[in-house]
Design a protein around this motif. Structure first.
Motif, PDB file in Angstrom:
ATOM      1  N   ALA A  20      -6.677   1.012 -17.730  1.00 51.30           N
ATOM      2  CA  ALA A  20      -6.324  -0.344 -18.175  1.00 51.30           C
ATOM      3  C   ALA A  20      -5.042  -0.852 -17.527  1.00 51.30           C
ATOM      4  N   LEU A  21      -4.081   0.022 -17.319  1.00 49.64           N
ATOM      5  CA  LEU A  21      -2.844  -0.418 -16.675  1.00 49.64           C
ATOM      6  C   LEU A  21      -2.801  -0.112 -15.181  1.00 49.64           C
ATOM      7  N   ALA A  22      -3.561   0.865 -14.736  1.00 50.89           N
ATOM      8  CA  ALA A  22      -3.568   1.198 -13.310  1.00 50.89           C
ATOM      9  C   ALA A  22      -4.219   0.095 -12.486  1.00 50.89           C
ATOM     10  N   VAL A  23      -5.245  -0.532 -13.016  1.00 50.00           N
ATOM     11  CA  VAL A  23      -5.974  -1.541 -12.235  1.00 50.00           C
ATOM     12  C   VAL A  23      -5.084  -2.726 -11.854  1.00 50.00           C
ATOM     13  N   PRO A  24      -4.480  -3.423 -12.808  1.00 50.60           N
ATOM     14  CA  PRO A  24      -3.693  -4.586 -12.380  1.00 50.60           C
ATOM     15  C   PRO A  24      -2.492  -4.215 -11.513  1.00 50.60           C
ATOM     16  N   ILE A  25      -1.885  -3.080 -11.779  1.00 48.87           N
ATOM     17  CA  ILE A  25      -0.709  -2.690 -11.001  1.00 48.87           C
ATOM     18  C   ILE A  25      -1.111  -2.208  -9.614  1.00 48.87           C
ATOM     19  N   SER A  26      -2.234  -1.536  -9.513  1.00 46.21           N
ATOM     20  CA  SER A  26      -2.708  -1.041  -8.216  1.00 46.21           C
ATOM     21  C   SER A  26      -3.046  -2.177  -7.259  1.00 46.21           C
ATOM     22  N   PHE A  27      -3.407  -3.315  -7.788  1.00 46.06           N
ATOM     23  CA  PHE A  27      -3.747  -4.461  -6.942  1.00 46.06           C
ATOM     24  C   PHE A  27      -2.511  -5.248  -6.518  1.00 46.06           C
ATOM     25  N   SER A  28      -1.353  -4.790  -6.901  1.00 43.14           N
ATOM     26  CA  SER A  28      -0.107  -5.489  -6.614  1.00 43.14           C
ATOM     27  C   SER A  28       0.520  -4.979  -5.314  1.00 43.14           C
ATOM     28  N   GLU A  29       0.737  -5.892  -4.404  1.00 42.00           N
ATOM     29  CA  GLU A  29       1.378  -5.517  -3.145  1.00 42.00           C
ATOM     30  C   GLU A  29       2.801  -5.004  -3.386  1.00 42.00           C
ATOM     31  N   GLU A  30       3.445  -5.496  -4.438  1.00 41.79           N
ATOM     32  CA  GLU A  30       4.790  -5.020  -4.771  1.00 41.79           C
ATOM     33  C   GLU A  30       4.782  -3.524  -5.069  1.00 41.79           C
ATOM     34  N   ALA A  31       3.769  -3.064  -5.785  1.00 43.53           N
ATOM     35  CA  ALA A  31       3.669  -1.631  -6.098  1.00 43.53           C
ATOM     36  C   ALA A  31       3.455  -0.822  -4.823  1.00 43.53           C
ATOM     37  N   TRP A  32       2.625  -1.330  -3.913  1.00 50.35           N
ATOM     38  CA  TRP A  32       2.394  -0.609  -2.658  1.00 50.35           C
ATOM     39  C   TRP A  32       3.694  -0.487  -1.882  1.00 50.35           C
ATOM     40  N   ARG A  33       4.434  -1.606  -1.790  1.00 53.37           N
ATOM     41  CA  ARG A  33       5.686  -1.599  -1.023  1.00 53.37           C
ATOM     42  C   ARG A  33       6.761  -0.735  -1.693  1.00 53.37           C
ATOM     43  N   LEU A  34       6.826  -0.786  -3.025  1.00 52.28           N
ATOM     44  CA  LEU A  34       7.776   0.088  -3.725  1.00 52.28           C
ATOM     45  C   LEU A  34       7.491   1.546  -3.405  1.00 52.28           C
ATOM     46  N   GLY A  35       6.205   1.893  -3.399  1.00 52.09           N
ATOM     47  CA  GLY A  35       5.827   3.262  -3.063  1.00 52.09           C
ATOM     48  C   GLY A  35       6.241   3.661  -1.662  1.00 52.09           C
ATOM     49  N   GLU A  36       6.304   2.694  -0.785  1.00 58.79           N
ATOM     50  CA  GLU A  36       6.684   2.971   0.600  1.00 58.79           C
ATOM     51  C   GLU A  36       8.197   2.997   0.798  1.00 58.79           C
ATOM     52  N   THR A  37       8.939   2.208   0.003  1.00 57.51           N
ATOM     53  CA  THR A  37      10.354   1.993   0.303  1.00 57.51           C
ATOM     54  C   THR A  37      11.351   2.626  -0.669  1.00 57.51           C
ATOM     55  N   ALA A  90      -5.141   7.643  -8.537  1.00 61.12           N
ATOM     56  CA  ALA A  90      -5.622   7.980  -7.189  1.00 61.12           C
ATOM     57  C   ALA A  90      -7.000   7.389  -6.930  1.00 61.12           C
ATOM     58  N   LEU A  91      -7.880   7.452  -7.922  1.00 65.50           N
ATOM     59  CA  LEU A  91      -9.219   6.870  -7.761  1.00 65.50           C
ATOM     60  C   LEU A  91      -9.166   5.352  -7.596  1.00 65.50           C
ATOM     61  N   VAL A  92      -8.328   4.704  -8.397  1.00 63.74           N
ATOM     62  CA  VAL A  92      -8.213   3.247  -8.290  1.00 63.74           C
ATOM     63  C   VAL A  92      -7.628   2.859  -6.931  1.00 63.74           C
ATOM     64  N   LEU A  93      -6.538   3.510  -6.535  1.00 61.63           N
ATOM     65  CA  LEU A  93      -5.937   3.197  -5.233  1.00 61.63           C
ATOM     66  C   LEU A  93      -6.897   3.510  -4.080  1.00 61.63           C
ATOM     67  N   THR A  94      -7.659   4.571  -4.197  1.00 63.75           N
ATOM     68  CA  THR A  94      -8.650   4.905  -3.170  1.00 63.75           C
ATOM     69  C   THR A  94      -9.714   3.827  -3.080  1.00 63.75           C
ATOM     70  N   SER A  95     -10.140   3.332  -4.233  1.00 61.07           N
ATOM     71  CA  SER A  95     -11.208   2.322  -4.244  1.00 61.07           C
ATOM     72  C   SER A  95     -10.792   1.017  -3.582  1.00 61.07           C
ATOM     73  N   ILE A  96      -9.489   0.740  -3.536  1.00 61.06           N
ATOM     74  CA  ILE A  96      -9.034  -0.484  -2.854  1.00 61.06           C
ATOM     75  C   ILE A  96      -8.371  -0.164  -1.515  1.00 61.06           C
ATOM     76  N   ASP A  97      -8.606   1.051  -1.039  1.00 60.05           N
ATOM     77  CA  ASP A  97      -8.125   1.499   0.268  1.00 60.05           C
ATOM     78  C   ASP A  97      -6.600   1.443   0.398  1.00 60.05           C
ATOM     79  N   LYS A  98      -5.911   1.838  -0.669  1.00 59.79           N
ATOM     80  CA  LYS A  98      -4.442   1.862  -0.660  1.00 59.79           C
ATOM     81  C   LYS A  98      -3.906   3.246  -1.015  1.00 59.79           C
ATOM     82  N   PHE A  99      -4.713   4.265  -0.803  1.00 59.64           N
ATOM     83  CA  PHE A  99      -4.306   5.642  -1.069  1.00 59.64           C
ATOM     84  C   PHE A  99      -4.615   6.475   0.175  1.00 59.64           C
TER      85      PHE A  99
END
Length: 132
Positions: A20-37, A90-99
């Motif tokens: 429930a919380l992984a889906v909306p956050i996983s679709f956020s580019e901010e979360a992807w960039r935070l993970g990188e930086t 990991a499954l959610v991020l994989t499904s949107i090709d961000k893992f």
């Protein structure tokens, strides 16, 4: 005092809460960039805060402050909640090709840590709705 157990219902509740919380956050580019930086120390803080929050909520709500005879169950519950959350994220991020675990495992793990923080709270809150 009820003996601690972990069953399919618990697994389902933790998974649904994390999802429930992984889906909306996983679709956020901010979360992807935070993970990188984010610096590694900040990722350690995030992991620690996640586990501490899980432990406090589990202690108060799931175990209602009674862990003397159920310490192992308490520790396992917190550990399983975080692990299940990690798998869901990991499954959610994989499904949107961000893992990118195969090509950039460090970025994949960093993104997982960032998204797992709020997702773990969703997991344990849903799990705690019908306890004891």
């Amino acid at each position: 005092m009820k003996e601690w157990s972990f069953n399919f219902e618990d697994l389902s509740q933790l998974s649904i809460g994390a999802f429930a919380l992984a889906v909306p956050i996983s679709f956020s580019e901010e979360a992807w960039r935070l993970g990188e930086t984010l610096p590694v120390l900040n990722l350690v803080y995030i992991t620690g805060l996640s586990i501490l929050s899980l432990a406090l909520f589990t202690y108060q709500v799931v175990f209602q402050g009674e862990i003397k005879k159920r310490r192992l169950g308490f520790i396992l519950r917190v550990f399983l909640a975080y692990i299940i959350t990690g798998v869901v994220v990991a499954l959610v991020l994989t499904s949107i090709d961000k893992f990118p675990m195969a090509t950039e495992p460090l970025i994949a793990v960093r993104r997982l840590i960032v998204v797992a923080m709020p997702a773990s709270m969703g997991a344990i809150v849903v799990d705690g709705l019908d306890k004891e």
